[in-house]
Design a protein around this motif. Structure first.
Motif, PDB file in Angstrom:
ATOM      1  N   LEU A 114       1.102  -1.113  -0.240  1.00  0.00           N
ATOM      2  CA  LEU A 114      -0.158   0.102  -0.412  1.00  0.00           C
ATOM      3  C   LEU A 114       1.023   1.640   0.178  1.00  0.00           C
ATOM      4  N   SER A 115       1.838   1.393   1.172  1.00  0.00           N
ATOM      5  CA  SER A 115       3.011   2.816   0.801  1.00  0.00           C
ATOM      6  C   SER A 115       3.581   2.627  -0.341  1.00  0.00           C
ATOM      7  N   GLN A 129       0.914   4.262  -2.956  1.00  0.00           N
ATOM      8  CA  GLN A 129       0.466   5.301  -2.487  1.00  0.00           C
ATOM      9  C   GLN A 129       1.336   6.090  -2.636  1.00  0.00           C
ATOM     10  N   ARG A 130       2.952   5.987  -2.853  1.00  0.00           N
ATOM     11  CA  ARG A 130       4.294   7.221  -3.035  1.00  0.00           C
ATOM     12  C   ARG A 130       4.757   6.902  -4.712  1.00  0.00           C
ATOM     13  N   LEU A 136      -4.428   2.766  -6.008  1.00  0.00           N
ATOM     14  CA  LEU A 136      -5.016   3.025  -4.634  1.00  0.00           C
ATOM     15  C   LEU A 136      -6.650   3.009  -4.808  1.00  0.00           C
ATOM     16  N   ALA A 196      -7.391   8.279   0.656  1.00  0.00           N
ATOM     17  CA  ALA A 196      -5.790   7.800   0.777  1.00  0.00           C
ATOM     18  C   ALA A 196      -5.367   8.077   0.177  1.00  0.00           C
ATOM     19  N   THR A 197      -5.928   8.996  -1.367  1.00  0.00           N
ATOM     20  CA  THR A 197      -5.185   9.920  -2.954  1.00  0.00           C
ATOM     21  C   THR A 197      -5.144  10.923  -1.757  1.00  0.00           C
ATOM     22  N   PHE A 213       2.385  13.907   0.179  1.00  0.00           N
ATOM     23  CA  PHE A 213       1.191  14.290  -0.642  1.00  0.00           C
ATOM     24  C   PHE A 213       2.144  15.332  -1.586  1.00  0.00           C
ATOM     25  N   THR A 258      -3.947  12.341   8.259  1.00  0.00           N
ATOM     26  CA  THR A 258      -2.928  11.204   6.991  1.00  0.00           C
ATOM     27  C   THR A 258      -2.673  11.119   8.571  1.00  0.00           C
ATOM     28  N   LEU A 272      -0.311   2.250   6.433  1.00  0.00           N
ATOM     29  CA  LEU A 272       0.949   2.589   5.921  1.00  0.00           C
ATOM     30  C   LEU A 272       1.861   2.299   6.699  1.00  0.00           C
TER      31      LEU A 272
END
Length: 400
Positions: free
Chosen positions: A27-28, A31-32, A84, A108-109, A212, A381, A389
């Motif tokens: 997930l991390s 996201q990254r 995500l 989450a975005t 983000f 966050t 995360l």
């Protein structure tokens, strides 16, 4: 696992091991880095393709991931990236500022779905917690049942030792003393059973930029955030470093000097309240600096000297920071119009060129991307990171 699994987690199980490490890692990374096919995720994590596939299917079933549009390559079948799910998880963030409080719902975005704002001359517990109570009820009314079921927590971003700021805010000390006994967790518990995370407001802003914003491009950097008072954060090895007392990056007390060489502190020379002071002395209303959307174009005669002084003080702080931590970049953001922020970064970079940096490596100067909402986004966050995360550099794996 049904849709209420997030609600179940939010009932108090909020430890690092809520989700398995490999799930958090995948997930991390998504996201990254954005959408990636299973084969790439397997390489980046060191997992076997079979194991990665099992985890991805589970995360998709949980509603945390979606399959993106197929990407055609030169040979073979098109690859299908995982991304995500914007509707997979939500969090509430409360920012307590010196001039305003914000309450928002984040996905989450990093997109803000709903937001409320309350302004004041200075923050007092009764006003802030009343806004939290009424605002939380209003936000819940704006969300459907599925969205409410996927809330994972409440994050609060506030300055540490709020009671000590009464002099700078010209507020009665006896009123501000009430913050000493304020129990943020208990206040949230009055309105919801969601878990609560409390973080320093400037650290929260740094985390928002790191997760983000442009912070994703750097491994180690210093972050300055200019609100009513200047603060900041430190990022080391792709990780927001909070410090022993979770107060790292408290740059406000850093010794600097004004343009005439008079010693002072960064908070006195690089904060927006010093611009407020210029307006007040000229008979102008300071609240116009905080109106949304922000527009300072009619205040140029006040803004120009403020920018020059602020940039020079920040340049001195950059030298001092680089003497302690060998960072590759300095990121500057704040509660100001983007055009003003861009000018501030440019003038600070020019001021840094005039400083003695012998024995030091000159960092890149970068403009933050999140802006005035960074503290609220960073607050929201924290629960997402806490449950889903990784907050360590393992999440930043590139191609092995």
């Amino acid at each position: 696992m049904t849709l209420d699994h997030v609600r179940t987690l939010s009932g108090g199980i909020n430890q690092t091991g809520v989700r398995a490490y490999n799930e958090r890692l995948i997930l991390s990374i998504l996201q990254r880095n954005g959408g990636l096919p299973g084969s790439d995720l397997a390489r980046r994590t060191g997992l076997s393709p079979q194991t990665a596939s099992v985890i991805l299917r589970k995360l998709e079933q949980d509603g945390l991931l979606l399959k993106g549009a197929p990407v055609k390559g030169k040979v073979g079948k098109p690859s299908v990236p995982y991304v995500l799910n914007p509707d997979g998880i939500f969090s509430v963030g409360l920012k307590i500022g010196r001039r305003s409080a914000d309450l928002l719902v984040l996905d989450a975005t990093g997109q803000v779905r709903h937001q409320l704002r309350h302004t004041y001359d200075y923050p007092l517990p009764g006003h802030v917690f009343g806004f939290l109570r009424d605002g939380f009820a209003e936000l819940m009314d704006q969300m459907d049942d599925v969205m409410r079921a996927r809330l994972c927590g409440v994050g609060i971003a506030a300055p540490f030792e709020l009671w000590s700021w009464h002099e700078l805010l010209d507020a009665p000390p006896e009123d501000f003393a009430a913050w000493k006994d304020a129990d943020f967790v208990a206040e949230v518990a009055r309105i919801t059973d969601l878990p609560v995370r409390l973080v320093n407001d400037a650290t929260a802003a740094c985390r928002a930029e790191h997760v983000f914003g442009i912070g994703r491009e750097y491994r180690d950097y210093i972050y300055f955030f200019l609100g009513a008072f200047v603060g900041g954060g430190v990022v080391l090895d792709h990780t927001v470093f909070e410090g022993n007392q979770k107060n790292a990056g408290a740059f406000g007390t850093m010794p600097v000097a004004d343009l005439q060489g008079k010693p002072g502190h960064l908070i006195d020379l690089a904060s927006i309240w010093t611009l407020e002071t210029r307006l007040i002395e000229a008979g102008e209303a300071p609240r116009q600096l905080w109106r949304q959307p922000q527009d300072w174009s009619h205040l140029e005669r006040f803004v120009v000297p403020w920018l020059e002084q602020t940039a020079d003080a920040l340049a001195i702080a950059c030298v001092a920071s680089c003497a302690v931590i060998d960072v590759e970049a300095v990121v500057i953001d704040g509660a100001m119009p983007p055009s003003i922020r861009a000018r501030l970064v440019e003038i600070t970079a020019a001021a840094l060129e005039t400083k003695d940096m012998r024995g030091l490596f000159r960092p890149q100067m970068a403009e933050g991307q999140i802006g005035a909402n960074a503290r609220g986004i960073g607050a929201a966050t924290s629960p997402i990171i806490g449950q889903f995360l990784l907050d360590r550099s393992a999440a930043m794996f590139e191609q092995p």
